[in-house]
Write a protein that holds these residues in place. Sequence first.
Motif, mmCIF file in Angstrom:
data_model
loop_
_atom_site.group_PDB
_atom_site.id
_atom_site.type_symbol
_atom_site.label_atom_id
_atom_site.label_comp_id
_atom_site.label_asym_id
_atom_site.label_seq_id
_atom_site.Cartn_x
_atom_site.Cartn_y
_atom_site.Cartn_z
ATOM 1 N N ALA A 1 1.711 9.306 -4.172
ATOM 2 C CA ALA A 1 0.783 9.421 -4.601
ATOM 3 C C ALA A 1 1.123 9.291 -6.002
ATOM 4 C CB ALA A 1 0.624 10.343 -3.724
ATOM 5 N N THR B 1 0.393 5.636 0.911
ATOM 6 C CA THR B 1 -0.363 5.492 -0.011
ATOM 7 C C THR B 1 0.586 4.169 -0.593
ATOM 8 O OG1 THR B 1 1.592 7.389 -0.412
ATOM 9 C CG2 THR B 1 -0.464 7.470 -0.735
ATOM 10 N N VAL C 1 -6.416 8.670 -2.352
ATOM 11 C CA VAL C 1 -5.687 8.561 -3.011
ATOM 12 C C VAL C 1 -5.389 9.975 -3.260
ATOM 13 C CG1 VAL C 1 -2.923 7.721 -4.685
ATOM 14 C CG2 VAL C 1 -4.777 6.447 -4.363
#
Length: 288
Positions: free
Chosen positions: A241, A172, A259
């Motif tokens: 995230a 991420t 995501v």
Amino acid sequence: MHFQLTEDQSALRAGVRQLLEARFDRDALRAAVDDPALDRALWRELGDAGFFALRLPEAEGGVGLGLPEAVLAFEEAGRVLLPGPLVATHLAAGAVPGAATGEAVVTRADSGLVTWLEEADEVLGDVAGAVAVRSVDPLTPLHRLRGGGGPGPGPEAVLLTAAEQVGSAARTTELAVRHAKERKQFGRPIGGFQAVKHLCARMLVRTELARTAVYAASVTADPVEIAGAKLLADEAAVRGARDCLQVHGGMGFTWEADVHLHLKRAWVRAELWQTAAESEELLAAALR
């Protein structure tokens, strides 16, 4: 204590990443979301590559490596959101026929939540009264044990789950940085704005701190250090995230973006084997 990877460890990590990039790329991830049935062919390929038998002695048909090497492999699995009861099957290598080779899918019923119960060939523990629950992660089917589960399989499961969290946190961070370089507002990349810079910097710091803690715990195998590593890894994965969503803006909340899948998997992993509350209790007891 030095944490520089050896040539063999670097080669192992590169090999696992190459395998996963070839067999579980973004298209495969999206296909798995649409059809969440476990890919048995991929499971056997992981077995052939030694993923599950990584720590099994060579005399027993394994690779004969240690916990630090397993951490590297599971970090790569977390990076691509590889689905399936990876930790349980890995821990069952040598104990459950077919687990080491990927011919058997193994799950465990001792952490309160049971993953992939209906797909498993072997279930370790008592699943009497297990109830299917709606999983926030479309790639992780869940059952909840009415009794809350047993003592768990031990610190190794906690550490390998933490390694998966580190891989997700790293991914991420990469996604956020890439988007910050490509997305433009007011004629310049959004990565040039201080607020976005700070988000990306915090993601990187949390990821590297968690990675160092996980690597250190893999060397010592100390339950207290593993508890601390799991806390840091859960935070890096979940908050990373969320920050990545923030960098992406509105498009980050769409189904098409990856995501949200990292955030949902991070939430699930944070509840497996050892929760934050349990880790904190263990650390507090050690400090006393």
